[in-house]
Design a protein around this motif. Structure first.
Motif, mmCIF file in Angstrom:
data_model
loop_
_atom_site.group_PDB
_atom_site.id
_atom_site.type_symbol
_atom_site.label_atom_id
_atom_site.label_comp_id
_atom_site.label_asym_id
_atom_site.label_seq_id
_atom_site.Cartn_x
_atom_site.Cartn_y
_atom_site.Cartn_z
ATOM 1 N N MET A 1 41.994 11.594 10.672
ATOM 2 C CA MET A 1 41.237 11.728 9.883
ATOM 3 C C MET A 1 41.149 9.951 9.403
ATOM 4 O O MET A 1 41.549 9.134 9.902
ATOM 5 C CB MET A 1 41.683 12.142 8.256
ATOM 6 C CG MET A 1 41.319 11.944 7.381
ATOM 7 S SD MET A 1 41.991 12.366 6.063
ATOM 8 C CE MET A 1 40.875 12.024 4.373
ATOM 9 N N ILE A 2 39.619 9.728 9.505
ATOM 10 C CA ILE A 2 40.066 7.790 9.638
ATOM 11 C C ILE A 2 38.957 8.316 7.637
ATOM 12 O O ILE A 2 38.543 8.525 7.431
ATOM 13 C CB ILE A 2 38.422 7.493 10.047
ATOM 14 C CG1 ILE A 2 38.708 7.764 11.602
ATOM 15 C CG2 ILE A 2 37.802 5.874 10.204
ATOM 16 C CD1 ILE A 2 38.198 7.182 12.335
ATOM 17 N N THR A 3 39.682 7.251 6.821
ATOM 18 C CA THR A 3 38.864 6.615 5.532
ATOM 19 C C THR A 3 38.966 5.435 6.360
ATOM 20 O O THR A 3 40.190 4.721 7.126
ATOM 21 C CB THR A 3 40.493 7.327 4.842
ATOM 22 O OG1 THR A 3 41.415 6.164 5.363
ATOM 23 C CG2 THR A 3 40.510 8.543 4.478
ATOM 24 N N TRP A 4 38.457 4.921 5.029
ATOM 25 C CA TRP A 4 37.540 3.441 4.937
ATOM 26 C C TRP A 4 37.565 2.844 3.651
ATOM 27 O O TRP A 4 37.117 3.515 2.851
ATOM 28 C CB TRP A 4 37.004 2.711 5.848
ATOM 29 C CG TRP A 4 35.337 3.779 5.859
ATOM 30 C CD1 TRP A 4 34.210 3.445 5.073
ATOM 31 C CD2 TRP A 4 35.074 4.660 6.250
ATOM 32 N NE1 TRP A 4 33.938 3.877 4.854
ATOM 33 C CE2 TRP A 4 34.118 5.297 5.606
ATOM 34 C CE3 TRP A 4 35.435 5.934 7.404
ATOM 35 C CZ2 TRP A 4 33.134 6.305 5.859
ATOM 36 C CZ3 TRP A 4 35.480 7.109 7.461
ATOM 37 C CH2 TRP A 4 34.237 7.552 7.250
ATOM 38 N N GLU A 61 32.325 6.864 11.359
ATOM 39 C CA GLU A 61 32.085 8.505 11.555
ATOM 40 C C GLU A 61 31.614 9.176 12.903
ATOM 41 O O GLU A 61 32.494 10.355 13.393
ATOM 42 C CB GLU A 61 30.565 9.301 10.507
ATOM 43 C CG GLU A 61 31.317 8.912 9.129
ATOM 44 C CD GLU A 61 29.762 9.107 8.100
ATOM 45 O OE1 GLU A 61 28.648 9.369 9.007
ATOM 46 O OE2 GLU A 61 30.647 8.849 6.847
ATOM 47 N N GLN A 62 31.555 8.226 13.978
ATOM 48 C CA GLN A 62 31.507 9.053 15.003
ATOM 49 C C GLN A 62 32.454 8.885 15.590
ATOM 50 O O GLN A 62 32.934 9.747 17.042
ATOM 51 C CB GLN A 62 30.077 8.386 15.868
ATOM 52 C CG GLN A 62 28.627 7.830 14.974
ATOM 53 C CD GLN A 62 28.176 9.497 15.300
ATOM 54 O OE1 GLN A 62 28.281 10.002 16.121
ATOM 55 N NE2 GLN A 62 27.471 10.258 14.557
ATOM 56 N N ALA A 66 34.277 11.761 17.954
ATOM 57 C CA ALA A 66 34.674 11.726 18.851
ATOM 58 C C ALA A 66 35.765 12.277 19.381
ATOM 59 O O ALA A 66 36.395 13.631 20.481
ATOM 60 C CB ALA A 66 34.183 10.677 19.758
ATOM 61 N N ALA A 67 37.058 11.637 18.793
ATOM 62 C CA ALA A 67 38.576 12.086 18.873
ATOM 63 C C ALA A 67 38.356 13.237 18.653
ATOM 64 O O ALA A 67 39.901 13.749 19.199
ATOM 65 C CB ALA A 67 38.986 10.824 17.775
ATOM 66 N N ARG A 68 37.548 14.025 17.972
ATOM 67 C CA ARG A 68 37.904 15.554 17.612
ATOM 68 C C ARG A 68 37.398 16.150 18.733
ATOM 69 O O ARG A 68 37.218 17.469 18.796
ATOM 70 C CB ARG A 68 37.801 15.834 16.524
ATOM 71 C CG ARG A 68 38.742 15.207 14.956
ATOM 72 C CD ARG A 68 38.610 15.797 13.898
ATOM 73 N NE ARG A 68 38.599 15.550 12.555
ATOM 74 C CZ ARG A 68 39.160 15.369 11.907
ATOM 75 N NH1 ARG A 68 38.705 16.708 11.322
ATOM 76 N NH2 ARG A 68 40.353 15.067 10.997
ATOM 77 N N GLY A 69 36.937 15.774 19.903
ATOM 78 C CA GLY A 69 36.601 16.781 20.933
ATOM 79 C C GLY A 69 35.157 17.268 20.276
ATOM 80 O O GLY A 69 34.539 17.969 20.700
#
Length: 71
Positions: A1-4, A61-62, A66-69
Motif C-alpha cells: 500500500m502506498i500513501t502520500w 498509483e501506477q 505494478a508492485a502488486r503484479g
C-alpha cells in the motif's frame, strides 16, 4: 500500500540555479508498505521534466499497481 501527503517546503533563503530561483518547493511524503515492511521517502517533482505535485500521485498509483503484479 502506498500513501502520500503533499506538502510545501519553505527555505530560509531563496535558492537558485541558472534556470530558476525559488524559496518554496512542492514535495510529497511517501509511505510504502509491502509485505509488512514500510519504507518512507520524499518525492521532489521537477518542472524541467514536466513533473508537478499533481503528477506524483498518478505515478505512485501506477507504481503500486505494478508492485502488486497488476492486481
Amino acid at each position: 500500500m502506498i500513501t502520500w501527503t503533499p506538502f510545501e517546503l519553505q527555505t530560509a533563503q531563496p535558492f537558485g540555479i541558472a534556470r530558476w530561483t525559488h524559496s518554496t518547493y512542492q514535495r510529497v511524503r511517501v509511505d510504502w508498505t509491502l509485505d509488512g515492511v514500510t519504507g518512507r521517502g520524499e518525492a521532489a517533482p521537477n518542472a524541467f521534466y514536466g513533473e508537478t505535485g499533481a503528477t506524483v500521485p498518478a505515478a505512485l498509483e501506477q507504481l503500486e499497481l505494478a508492485a502488486r503484479g497488476g492486481r
